[in-house]
Scaffold this motif. Structure first.
Motif, short mmCIF file in Angstrom:
data_model
loop_
_atom_site.label_atom_id
_atom_site.label_comp_id
_atom_site.label_asym_id
_atom_site.label_seq_id
_atom_site.Cartn_x
_atom_site.Cartn_y
_atom_site.Cartn_z
N GLY A 1 0.81 -1.21 0.00
CA GLY A 1 0.00 0.00 0.00
C GLY A 1 0.84 1.25 0.00
O GLY A 1 2.07 1.21 -0.08
N VAL A 2 0.15 2.39 0.11
CA VAL A 2 0.82 3.67 0.19
C VAL A 2 1.16 3.96 1.66
O VAL A 2 0.46 3.50 2.57
N ASP A 3 2.24 4.70 1.88
CA ASP A 3 2.59 5.17 3.21
C ASP A 3 1.69 6.36 3.53
O ASP A 3 2.03 7.51 3.25
N VAL A 4 0.52 6.09 4.08
CA VAL A 4 -0.48 7.13 4.31
C VAL A 4 0.06 8.21 5.24
O VAL A 4 -0.15 9.41 5.01
N TYR A 5 0.75 7.80 6.28
CA TYR A 5 1.30 8.77 7.24
C TYR A 5 2.27 9.72 6.54
O TYR A 5 2.20 10.94 6.69
N GLY A 6 3.20 9.16 5.77
CA GLY A 6 4.17 10.00 5.08
C GLY A 6 3.51 10.91 4.05
O GLY A 6 3.88 12.08 3.90
N ALA A 7 2.52 10.36 3.32
CA ALA A 7 1.80 11.17 2.33
C ALA A 7 1.04 12.30 3.01
O ALA A 7 0.98 13.43 2.49
N ALA A 8 0.46 12.01 4.17
CA ALA A 8 -0.28 13.04 4.92
C ALA A 8 0.64 14.17 5.36
O ALA A 8 0.28 15.36 5.26
N LYS A 9 1.81 13.82 5.83
CA LYS A 9 2.77 14.86 6.24
C LYS A 9 3.17 15.72 5.05
O LYS A 9 3.30 16.95 5.17
N SER A 10 3.35 15.11 3.89
CA SER A 10 3.76 15.84 2.70
C SER A 10 2.69 16.84 2.25
O SER A 10 2.98 18.01 1.98
N ILE A 11 1.44 16.37 2.15
CA ILE A 11 0.38 17.26 1.67
C ILE A 11 0.04 18.30 2.73
O ILE A 11 -0.34 19.44 2.40
N ALA A 12 0.19 17.96 4.01
CA ALA A 12 -0.03 18.95 5.07
C ALA A 12 1.02 20.05 5.00
O ALA A 12 0.73 21.23 5.22
N GLY A 13 2.26 19.66 4.67
CA GLY A 13 3.31 20.66 4.49
C GLY A 13 2.98 21.61 3.36
O GLY A 13 3.22 22.83 3.46
N ARG A 14 2.40 21.07 2.29
CA ARG A 14 1.99 21.92 1.17
C ARG A 14 0.87 22.87 1.61
O ARG A 14 0.85 24.06 1.24
#
Length: 356
Positions: free
Chosen positions: A162-175
């Motif tokens: 699957g996708v690393d949801v936690y890491g993806a969330a941190k990335s989009i939150a940073g944006r």
């Protein structure tokens, strides 16, 4: 009493038998046992015999895919069509069992497949962190492999992809923070997740909080059950009650489109200033990309959806080829993700996918 010539003939016959047996050890026949058996492949292979071994091992194998929702849902249909092509080419039987957002139906389907031993591999999608724990354990005891896609269970199963949801969330939150700082927006973020107790929501929420709370942002959380009507109601309530807001962080793309439409409606009523509230999400199918071009949503952490289908099919093959007892091996693999918006979405291969 046998003569030396007769004894020599016997020895040669035994040697020939052993040699034949040795030639067939890696033929793939042992790997066709779902309860575990000898490995299909050794250290060295020959090209065409290796292909035949793989085909022999997969021939007639039954692969059951039990997603949360299938018909009309591009995410799981993309996985399904990718896996269908793979298993058709290998001579395996691939069947989809649509749960249609019903946990009861999902569990009933899986339990029936296990009871009838109607699958060699179960490929599952989890909608509640502990929902699949019991059936994964039962499957292993019945000699059936389990592969879980995208939303991890407490009981890991033989493989997770699957996708690393936690890491993806941190990335989009940073944006989102970057956008908020540019327009000097209020430091309030509204999360609209699914049920809240599902793996995606749990990891999404924590990733966002860990990214924005140290920067002084307030985080609101509302649940939508992944239903558009509930996502809309949650967004309307936040806009009405909260007033000042930087942006919405919606767990999945389809619900984010509805939230984006809700924000636009509030703008048209003069309730909020145009462009003052961003809409951010996870995943980016073709419908979300259309909404992005229309200005309804802001950005997403797109991830390799088709890669999950391909990796799920590969995981199933590897389990059968390896021949280990179901439940004896546990692996985790993540696919790629990246933030996309109007500036790069058309150049990003993992964005704007379709069901086929």
């Amino acid at each position: 009493m046998k003569t030396m010539k007769e004894i020599a003939a016997c020895i040669m016959a035994v040697a020939a038998t052993v040699a034949v047996a040795g030639c067939t050890v890696n033929s793939g026949t042992a790997a066709t046992q779902s309860e575990g058996g000898e490995k299909a492949f050794g250290t060295n292979v020959e090209l065409l015999p290796a292909r035949q071994t793989a085909l022999d091992a997969m021939q007639g194998k039954k692969i059951a895919f039990v997603p949360i929702l299938y018909k009309g849902y591009q995410l799981t249909e993309n996985w399904g069509t990718t896996m269908q092509r793979t298993f058709d080419n290998l001579g395996a039987e691939f069947t989809v069992y649509d749960s249609n957002f019903s946990s009861d139906r999902m569990l009933s389907t899986i339990n029936d497949l296990i009871a009838r031993k109607a699958a060699d591999v179960l490929i599952l999608q989890n909608q509640d962190q502990g929902l699949l724990d019991s059936v994964i354990d039962q499957a292993a005891k019945a000699g059936i492999y389990t592969v879980v896609l995208n939303m991890m269970s407490n009981r890991l199963g033989d493989a997770f992809v699957g996708v690393d949801v936690y890491g993806a969330a941190k990335s989009i939150a940073g944006r989102a923070v970057e956008d908020c700082e540019k327009r000097n927006a209020p430091k309030t973020i509204s999360i609209i997740d699914g049920p809240g107790n599902d793996p995606a929501s749990i990891l999404w929420n924590q990733g966002i909080k860990d990214a924005v709370e140290p920067l002084g942002y307030k985080v609101l959380v509302n649940h939508s059950q992944f239903q558009n009507a509930q996502a809309q109601a949650a967004a309307e309530s936040v806009i009405q009650q909260q007033g000042e807001l930087c942006g919405f962080m919606v767990t999945f793309d389809l619900n984010s489109i509805t939230v984006g439409q809700t924000v636009k409606a509030a703008e048209s009523r003069g309730q909020v200033q145009p462009g003052s509230i961003g809409v951010y999400t996870l995943d980016a199918d073709s419908n979300w990309c259309d909404a992005l071009r229309q200005g309804l949503v802001t950005a997403s952490a797109a991830y390799d959806v088709q890669g999950i289908g391909a990796a799920g099919a590969a995981a199933a093959q590897n389990l059968i080829f390896d021949g280990a007892q179901p439940g004896a091996t546990n692996s985790v693999a993540y696919v790629s993700s990246t933030v996309v918006d109007r500036t790069n979405v058309d150049q990003t291969t993992i964005a704007c996918y379709t069901s086929q």
